[in-house]
Design an enzyme around this catalytic site. Sequence first.
Site, PDB file in Angstrom:
ATOM      1  N   HIS A  36       0.825  -1.216   0.000  1.00  0.00           N
ATOM      2  CA  HIS A  36       0.000   0.000   0.000  1.00  0.00           C
ATOM      3  C   HIS A  36       0.855   1.260   0.000  1.00  0.00           C
ATOM      4  CE1 HIS A  36       0.379   0.727   4.441  1.00  0.00           C
ATOM      5  NE2 HIS A  36       0.427  -0.585   4.504  1.00  0.00           N
ATOM      6  N   GLU A  77      -5.061   1.271   2.726  1.00  0.00           N
ATOM      7  CA  GLU A  77      -4.911   0.128   3.626  1.00  0.00           C
ATOM      8  C   GLU A  77      -4.966   0.553   5.085  1.00  0.00           C
ATOM      9  OE1 GLU A  77      -2.858  -2.831   6.157  1.00  0.00           O
ATOM     10  OE2 GLU A  77      -2.331  -0.732   5.797  1.00  0.00           O
ATOM     11  N   GLU A  78      -4.410   1.710   5.413  1.00  0.00           N
ATOM     12  CA  GLU A  78      -4.344   2.141   6.816  1.00  0.00           C
ATOM     13  C   GLU A  78      -5.726   2.424   7.399  1.00  0.00           C
ATOM     14  OE1 GLU A  78      -1.971   1.770   8.630  1.00  0.00           O
ATOM     15  OE2 GLU A  78      -0.094   1.948   7.527  1.00  0.00           O
ATOM     16  N   ASP A 104       4.235  -6.398   3.711  1.00  0.00           N
ATOM     17  CA  ASP A 104       3.989  -5.346   4.689  1.00  0.00           C
ATOM     18  C   ASP A 104       4.966  -5.530   5.848  1.00  0.00           C
ATOM     19  OD1 ASP A 104       2.698  -3.201   6.057  1.00  0.00           O
ATOM     20  OD2 ASP A 104       0.780  -3.791   5.177  1.00  0.00           O
ATOM     21  N   ASP A 113       6.268   1.508   7.040  1.00  0.00           N
ATOM     22  CA  ASP A 113       4.995   0.840   6.788  1.00  0.00           C
ATOM     23  C   ASP A 113       4.153   1.790   5.924  1.00  0.00           C
ATOM     24  OD1 ASP A 113       2.493  -0.356   6.868  1.00  0.00           O
ATOM     25  OD2 ASP A 113       2.160   0.048   8.990  1.00  0.00           O
ATOM     26  N   HIS A 144       4.286   1.598  13.588  1.00  0.00           N
ATOM     27  CA  HIS A 144       3.348   2.719  13.755  1.00  0.00           C
ATOM     28  C   HIS A 144       3.870   3.749  14.758  1.00  0.00           C
ATOM     29  CE1 HIS A 144      -0.671   1.225  11.867  1.00  0.00           C
ATOM     30  NE2 HIS A 144       0.371   0.962  11.111  1.00  0.00           N
TER      31      HIS A 144
END
Length: 389
Positions: free
Chosen positions: A72, A223-224, A244, A189, A324
């Site tokens: 993504h 995607e997030e 990922d 990410d 994250h």
Amino acid sequence: MSLLTIDIDYLTKVLKQLLSIPSPTGYTDELARFVSKELERLGVFYEVTRRGAIRARIDGKKTKPARAFVSHLDTLGAQVKALKDNGRLELVPIGNWSARFAEGARTTVFSENGAYTGTILPIKASGHTFNDGIDTLPVGWDYVELRIDAYSKSVEDLHRLGVDIGDIVAIDPAPEFLENGFIVSRHLDNKAGVAVMLAALKSMAESTKKPTVDVFWLFTIAEETGHGATSILTPEIASLVAIDNGTSAPGQNSDEFGVTIAMADQTGPFDYHLTRKMAQLCRDNDIKFQKDVFRYYRSDAASAIEAGADVRTALITFGVDASHGYERIHMHALRSLSELCTGYAYSPVEIQRDAREFASLKGFTHQPTEDADQELSPETEEPGAEPAE
């Protein structure tokens, strides 16, 4: 099977370029343009959806059962929730991430009048003013605010600047590429996953060898926020491998080196046969790997299944420390993943039946039972099954 050589200099260069382009969910147009132009430069066919997701393809010896990789383009970010009387901005997160990692972040606010830099600060930011109050302030998005680098001391000043509710806030990545191979940055990410796919694509585009079947390379844009690969697959795609981040943390088996193969995430187990094929490819090609289970994690593969796609799914990852948050990875994992992509693309198709969306039991797969003398793999053929490639 011999793996293709991965151009590490290219992988590094393209990752730096990806990180330099802000792309929080909902603000991915420019990154989609960059990736599309890079695919064009590599001579790879691609098409772009209305909203900016990308579907590229390298033709194989056969069209079915096609394979696909997916990463993504979108990242975490924030959005303006309210204009505050003190001239600062209340925020809500884009994606699922803690305000703990937002404190101190440099940002860019995209208003209709242009972009402004700024800093996310606790609402009690000065030790000289609040003394111990800065240490007792709770963690949460209600306790931070964005200070814009422009004259702004009231709501009226914010209106004058053109800043408004709903404006997108990108978090600066602040990347560092260390000589020992470690990479420290926000948004690894999943811009690192995109770089992995582009590096594998480059090696395959420069090779004279055709993959076993058509291979699609999918780049999604939401995607997030949970949408991911909901509408970008084609009917001929039978297997979807998401690339990922893996969670290198206490209680997890992920690693910043080699490939981490996810056996399950919060949506359940990944496909029995495809995940084991990934592991066997690593064994056959001397790629370091480990397996892990993610309890609080979902990916593009999950969104595809939830949208009703009848595809086998797997998730192969690069281990990320502090996912994250203030993320760190190692180039060893990125190279290993790119190599695995090429290995899978050129590997034989064991489950020939997957070329059809519906068929009889002829050629259907086996899974071992407690009565089995040995594990039956997809290569084990039933009488009357089509021969494997």
